[in-house]
Motif scaffolding. Structure first.
Motif: not given
Length: 332
Positions: A127, A131, A135, A284, A287-288
């Motif tokens: 991930k 991400s 980004c 992004s 997502a982290t």
């Protein structure tokens, strides 16, 4: 116990990094005229020395108690990394367009996971890479306004992304056993000395007429006190509790804030492409956090985890295993 010694939930440190990114983003807009007035190298020297002097005055009693050879060494190491990131970005800026320079140097959010992988020998979870890629695509949509090709200036700007990424990793590694405030002051003065030496050998001295104006003094006050002094303390503090990969991603939000402030205060038009870029960057960051339940900070870790896992081990994990915990830019 000072406010920096207390432990807070990991989301507090994430918010601190986002706040610093917002300050850096506005600093780019405010400091642009000052850079035009005295040149990028003198701007950098004044910025770093100004921040160092402000912090030294405010924190002198604390620094007097905490200063030692170990802290001096840590601050100098970080200061060299900070200066190299700035200098290569400025060098690239002189040989390519501002939009491409901003995009390429901001790609440090993509370089940090790989640098941390090499240093820690621990592969970040998938991930993190996903991400970072999202980004980077978003930053490209926000920053790039023309055809893309690689020139010498572009290559130097890419180098700055790796140096900024290395700076973020170095802060995470060096800061863990040193006083944050004292190390930050040494960092600012080290970067300032290097920038001053470069300025004296490559650029003419600014005249009094250039620097004694309300516009220049106001701009330098903002970038020295807020962008540099507060931003450095905030970043160095937060990186003791946030992984290097996530810190790089959150710091890269400065490019988003820069564009947003340009739209809000300077009449830049928000295009559909920029809006899509903002959405990708926001996605992004979200997502982290997938699979991350947040939680408390390093105080919950066992001594063995703290010893093995680097700067700080928190319950906010990048993977199911303990991970090492722990800083493009014209504005920083």
């Amino acid at each position: 116990m000072s406010i920096l010694d207390k432990q807070y939930p990991t989301n507090v440190y994430r918010l601190i990094l986002i706040t610093a990114a917002a300050i850096w983003g506005l600093g780019f807009v405010i400091g642009k005229s000052a850079i035009t007035t005295v040149g990028a190298t003198w701007f950098t020297a004044i910025r770093f020395f100004g921040a160092g002097i402000v912090l030294l005055i405010i924190l002198f009693p604390h620094i007097k108690r905490s200063f030692c050879r170990k802290t001096l060494k840590a601050g100098m190491i970080i200061g060299v990394a900070t200066f190299l990131g700035f200098w290569t970005q400025f060098l690239g800026l002189g040989m390519t367009t501002p939009s491409k320079n901003a995009f390429l140097s901001a790609c440090y959010c993509l370089t940090v996971p790989f640098i941390w992988w090499v240093v820690s020998r621990r592969r970040p979870p998938a991930k993190v890479f996903i991400s970072a890629a999202i980004c980077t695509a978003g930053i490209g949509m926000v920053s790039l306004t023309e055809g893309f090709s690689i020139s010498l200036g572009d290559g130097i700007s890419i180098l700055s992304a790796f140096l900024y990424g290395a700076e973020i990793v170095i802060i995470g590694l060096v800061m863990r056993d040193n006083d944050i405030l004292t190390t930050t002051v040494v960092q600012q003065f080290t970067s300032g000395i290097l920038a001053l030496l470069l300025a004296l050998t490559t650029q003419p001295m600014p005249t009094a007429a250039q620097v004694i104006t309300p516009e220049f003094i106001g701009a330098m006050a903002y970038v020295a006190v807020l962008s540099a002094a507060f931003g450095a303390v905030a970043q160095n503090t937060a990186q003791a509790h946030v992984s290097p990969s996530e810190a790089g991603l959150l710091c890269s939000l400065e490019s988003v804030f820069c564009a947003l402030f340009s739209v809000a205060f300077f009449g830049e038009v928000l295009t559909p492409r920029m809006a899509l870029g903002f959405a990708l960057i926001f996605a992004s960051v979200v997502a982290t956090q997938l699979g991350d339940k947040g939680g408390s900070t390093a105080t919950n870790s066992s001594p063995e985890e703290s010893a093995d896992d680097g700067p700080a081990a928190t319950t906010s994990r990048e993977s199911s295993e303990p991970v090492k915990r722990n800083r493009g830019r014209i504005t920083r």
